[in-house]
Design a protein around this motif. Structure first.
Motif, PDB file in Angstrom:
ATOM      1  N   TYR A  51       0.281  -1.074  -0.323  1.00  0.00           N
ATOM      2  CA  TYR A  51      -0.034  -0.182  -0.254  1.00  0.00           C
ATOM      3  C   TYR A  51       0.727   0.976   0.181  1.00  0.00           C
ATOM      4  O   TYR A  51       0.128   1.974   0.758  1.00  0.00           O
ATOM      5  CB  TYR A  51      -1.177  -0.615   0.952  1.00  0.00           C
ATOM      6  CG  TYR A  51      -2.406  -0.934   1.237  1.00  0.00           C
ATOM      7  CD1 TYR A  51      -2.736  -0.779   0.157  1.00  0.00           C
ATOM      8  CD2 TYR A  51      -2.731  -1.974   1.599  1.00  0.00           C
ATOM      9  CE1 TYR A  51      -4.211  -1.680  -0.156  1.00  0.00           C
ATOM     10  CE2 TYR A  51      -3.371  -2.594   1.992  1.00  0.00           C
ATOM     11  CZ  TYR A  51      -4.611  -2.164   0.790  1.00  0.00           C
ATOM     12  OH  TYR A  51      -5.130  -3.356   1.073  1.00  0.00           O
ATOM     13  N   HIS A  54      -0.641   4.310   0.033  1.00  0.00           N
ATOM     14  CA  HIS A  54      -1.568   4.467   0.332  1.00  0.00           C
ATOM     15  C   HIS A  54      -0.578   5.040   1.531  1.00  0.00           C
ATOM     16  O   HIS A  54      -1.806   5.917   2.749  1.00  0.00           O
ATOM     17  CB  HIS A  54      -2.428   3.866   0.445  1.00  0.00           C
ATOM     18  CG  HIS A  54      -3.476   3.707  -0.800  1.00  0.00           C
ATOM     19  ND1 HIS A  54      -3.507   4.580  -1.250  1.00  0.00           N
ATOM     20  CD2 HIS A  54      -3.740   2.262  -1.170  1.00  0.00           C
ATOM     21  CE1 HIS A  54      -5.056   3.992  -1.969  1.00  0.00           C
ATOM     22  NE2 HIS A  54      -4.511   2.507  -2.300  1.00  0.00           N
ATOM     23  N   PHE A  59      -6.658   7.448   6.625  1.00  0.00           N
ATOM     24  CA  PHE A  59      -7.455   5.826   6.849  1.00  0.00           C
ATOM     25  C   PHE A  59      -6.067   4.263   6.914  1.00  0.00           C
ATOM     26  O   PHE A  59      -6.265   3.627   7.143  1.00  0.00           O
ATOM     27  CB  PHE A  59      -8.696   5.622   5.579  1.00  0.00           C
ATOM     28  CG  PHE A  59      -7.437   5.794   4.357  1.00  0.00           C
ATOM     29  CD1 PHE A  59      -7.203   4.469   3.648  1.00  0.00           C
ATOM     30  CD2 PHE A  59      -8.123   7.030   3.407  1.00  0.00           C
ATOM     31  CE1 PHE A  59      -6.863   4.320   2.740  1.00  0.00           C
ATOM     32  CE2 PHE A  59      -7.298   6.391   1.878  1.00  0.00           C
ATOM     33  CZ  PHE A  59      -6.703   5.132   1.447  1.00  0.00           C
ATOM     34  N   LEU A  63      -6.412   0.316   8.051  1.00  0.00           N
ATOM     35  CA  LEU A  63      -6.235  -0.282   6.712  1.00  0.00           C
ATOM     36  C   LEU A  63      -5.434  -1.021   6.953  1.00  0.00           C
ATOM     37  O   LEU A  63      -4.870  -2.173   6.921  1.00  0.00           O
ATOM     38  CB  LEU A  63      -6.183   0.465   5.615  1.00  0.00           C
ATOM     39  CG  LEU A  63      -5.820  -0.229   4.408  1.00  0.00           C
ATOM     40  CD1 LEU A  63      -7.074  -0.836   3.883  1.00  0.00           C
ATOM     41  CD2 LEU A  63      -4.990   1.042   2.802  1.00  0.00           C
ATOM     42  N   ARG A  87     -11.398  -6.172 -11.363  1.00  0.00           N
ATOM     43  CA  ARG A  87     -11.634  -5.155 -10.944  1.00  0.00           C
ATOM     44  C   ARG A  87     -13.202  -4.859 -11.460  1.00  0.00           C
ATOM     45  O   ARG A  87     -14.431  -4.563 -10.232  1.00  0.00           O
ATOM     46  CB  ARG A  87     -10.747  -3.937 -11.539  1.00  0.00           C
ATOM     47  CG  ARG A  87      -9.401  -3.922 -11.561  1.00  0.00           C
ATOM     48  CD  ARG A  87      -9.434  -3.363 -10.094  1.00  0.00           C
ATOM     49  NE  ARG A  87      -9.533  -2.686  -9.517  1.00  0.00           N
ATOM     50  CZ  ARG A  87      -9.275  -1.533  -8.381  1.00  0.00           C
ATOM     51  NH1 ARG A  87      -7.947  -2.153  -7.636  1.00  0.00           N
ATOM     52  NH2 ARG A  87      -9.846  -0.464  -8.033  1.00  0.00           N
ATOM     53  N   THR A  93     -14.387   0.341  -4.573  1.00  0.00           N
ATOM     54  CA  THR A  93     -13.598   0.279  -3.715  1.00  0.00           C
ATOM     55  C   THR A  93     -14.577   0.479  -2.701  1.00  0.00           C
ATOM     56  O   THR A  93     -14.794   0.069  -1.526  1.00  0.00           O
ATOM     57  CB  THR A  93     -12.787   1.437  -3.596  1.00  0.00           C
ATOM     58  OG1 THR A  93     -11.890   1.641  -4.436  1.00  0.00           O
ATOM     59  CG2 THR A  93     -12.154   1.536  -2.341  1.00  0.00           C
ATOM     60  N   ARG A 104     -18.164  -6.634  -4.134  1.00  0.00           N
ATOM     61  CA  ARG A 104     -18.444  -5.529  -2.769  1.00  0.00           C
ATOM     62  C   ARG A 104     -20.209  -5.166  -2.704  1.00  0.00           C
ATOM     63  O   ARG A 104     -20.447  -5.633  -2.084  1.00  0.00           O
ATOM     64  CB  ARG A 104     -17.265  -4.664  -3.235  1.00  0.00           C
ATOM     65  CG  ARG A 104     -15.551  -4.503  -2.899  1.00  0.00           C
ATOM     66  CD  ARG A 104     -14.848  -3.910  -3.805  1.00  0.00           C
ATOM     67  NE  ARG A 104     -13.486  -4.554  -3.417  1.00  0.00           N
ATOM     68  CZ  ARG A 104     -12.174  -3.639  -3.606  1.00  0.00           C
ATOM     69  NH1 ARG A 104     -12.799  -2.658  -4.612  1.00  0.00           N
ATOM     70  NH2 ARG A 104     -10.747  -3.694  -3.467  1.00  0.00           N
ATOM     71  N   VAL A 111     -15.911   0.251   3.736  1.00  0.00           N
ATOM     72  CA  VAL A 111     -15.276   0.629   3.025  1.00  0.00           C
ATOM     73  C   VAL A 111     -13.537  -0.628   2.993  1.00  0.00           C
ATOM     74  O   VAL A 111     -13.012  -0.719   2.154  1.00  0.00           O
ATOM     75  CB  VAL A 111     -15.009   2.217   2.110  1.00  0.00           C
ATOM     76  CG1 VAL A 111     -13.963   2.619   3.026  1.00  0.00           C
ATOM     77  CG2 VAL A 111     -13.438   2.157   0.900  1.00  0.00           C
ATOM     78  N   THR A 112     -13.147   0.266   4.530  1.00  0.00           N
ATOM     79  CA  THR A 112     -12.321  -0.845   4.945  1.00  0.00           C
ATOM     80  C   THR A 112     -12.159  -2.138   4.570  1.00  0.00           C
ATOM     81  O   THR A 112     -11.896  -2.388   4.768  1.00  0.00           O
ATOM     82  CB  THR A 112     -11.746  -0.987   6.676  1.00  0.00           C
ATOM     83  OG1 THR A 112     -11.357   0.894   6.679  1.00  0.00           O
ATOM     84  CG2 THR A 112     -10.807  -1.277   7.159  1.00  0.00           C
ATOM     85  N   ASN A 114     -13.527  -4.355   2.654  1.00  0.00           N
ATOM     86  CA  ASN A 114     -14.878  -4.797   1.203  1.00  0.00           C
ATOM     87  C   ASN A 114     -13.602  -6.181   0.143  1.00  0.00           C
ATOM     88  O   ASN A 114     -14.132  -6.283  -0.185  1.00  0.00           O
ATOM     89  CB  ASN A 114     -14.083  -3.539   0.825  1.00  0.00           C
ATOM     90  CG  ASN A 114     -12.288  -3.652   0.233  1.00  0.00           C
ATOM     91  OD1 ASN A 114     -11.968  -3.870   0.795  1.00  0.00           O
ATOM     92  ND2 ASN A 114     -12.260  -1.888  -0.315  1.00  0.00           N
TER      93      ASN A 114
HETATM   94  P1  DAT Z   1      -9.072  -0.670  -4.141  1.00  0.00           P
HETATM   95  O1  DAT Z   1      -8.925  -1.510  -3.129  1.00  0.00           O
HETATM   96  O2  DAT Z   1     -10.704  -0.814  -5.202  1.00  0.00           O
HETATM   97  O3  DAT Z   1      -7.796  -0.449  -4.988  1.00  0.00           O
HETATM   98  P2  DAT Z   1      -7.491   1.765  -3.745  1.00  0.00           P
HETATM   99  O4  DAT Z   1      -6.560   1.068  -3.716  1.00  0.00           O
HETATM  100  O5  DAT Z   1      -7.442   2.923  -3.896  1.00  0.00           O
HETATM  101  O6  DAT Z   1      -8.456   0.858  -3.742  1.00  0.00           O
HETATM  102  O7  DAT Z   1      -8.040   1.167  -1.499  1.00  0.00           O
HETATM  103  C1  DAT Z   1      -6.802   0.500  -1.176  1.00  0.00           C
HETATM  104  C2  DAT Z   1      -7.692   0.394  -0.217  1.00  0.00           C
HETATM  105  O8  DAT Z   1      -7.674   1.412   0.620  1.00  0.00           O
HETATM  106  C3  DAT Z   1      -9.656   0.073   0.094  1.00  0.00           C
HETATM  107  O9  DAT Z   1      -9.349  -1.108  -0.663  1.00  0.00           O
HETATM  108  C4  DAT Z   1     -10.004   0.310   1.084  1.00  0.00           C
HETATM  109  C5  DAT Z   1      -8.793   1.330   1.428  1.00  0.00           C
HETATM  110  N1  DAT Z   1      -9.987   2.699   1.844  1.00  0.00           N
HETATM  111  C6  DAT Z   1      -9.169   3.271   0.492  1.00  0.00           C
HETATM  112  N2  DAT Z   1     -10.235   4.394   0.474  1.00  0.00           N
HETATM  113  C7  DAT Z   1     -10.594   4.804   1.520  1.00  0.00           C
HETATM  114  C8  DAT Z   1     -11.244   5.920   2.181  1.00  0.00           C
HETATM  115  N3  DAT Z   1     -11.623   6.660   1.906  1.00  0.00           N
HETATM  116  N4  DAT Z   1     -11.341   5.189   3.534  1.00  0.00           N
HETATM  117  C9  DAT Z   1     -11.104   4.232   4.562  1.00  0.00           C
HETATM  118  N5  DAT Z   1     -10.584   3.118   3.539  1.00  0.00           N
HETATM  119  C10 DAT Z   1      -9.482   3.464   2.111  1.00  0.00           C
END
Ligand code: DAT
Ligand code: MG
Length: 140
Positions: A51, A54, A59, A63, A87, A93, A104, A111-112, A114
């Protein structure tokens, strides 16, 4: 059209809730081929690398605690346009925006937690597969 390999993760909530069979069935039903699969606990270091995009976000602590809090199943799935197809099977997401029929959309509300992960581009698929699988763990 290109044959791609994507990283699928069945996240700790999916494993804990007994949804692994459901997720694997959808990979197979779509016609993607499983070329790698293992159950493991995501380490703190692997979370930070997986990650990397991120880690600075607000968040991320939640996560990371979730993702390292129980076993995950990592799958390498291969097929024509596998990245985009997976996807679509996952759904958006935020499950509030995920279409019914997607994983999902059908199986979660937050969202966490998922249920599943999927690589979002050819570049991230290559990076993620190298993080999760040794070359010898990808089996044709
Ligand atoms: P994805 O898993 O659809 O590729 P992402 O890469 O943007 O989505 O984010 C990775 C993960 O982080 C996602 O599955 C859940 C968490 N996440 C993303 N955006 C978030 C938010 N706004 N609040 C809380 N968790 C979040
Ligand atoms: Mg992502």
């Amino acid at each position: 059209m290109a044959v791609e390999t994507t990283l699928v993760l069945i996240k700790p909530d999916g494993v804990r809730r007994g949804l692994a069979g459901e997720v694997i069935a959808r990979i197979e039903r779509k016609g993607l081929r499983i070329v790698g699969m293992k159950l493991l606990r995501m380490s703190s270091e692997l979370s930070d690398r997986h990650y990397a995009a991120h880690v600075q976000k607000g968040f991320y602590p939640e996560l990371k605690a979730f993702m390292t809090g129980g076993p995950v199943i990592a799958i390498a799935a291969r097929g024509e346009n596998a990245i985009a197809h997976w996807r679509n099977l996952m759904g958006a997401t935020n499950p509030a925006n995920a279409a019914p029929g997607s994983l999902r959309g059908d199986f979660c509300t937050t969202v966490t937690e998922n249920v599943v992960h999927g690589s979002d581009s050819a570049e991230s698929a290559a990076t993620e597969l190298a993080l999760w699988f040794a070359p010898s763990e990808i089996v044709e």
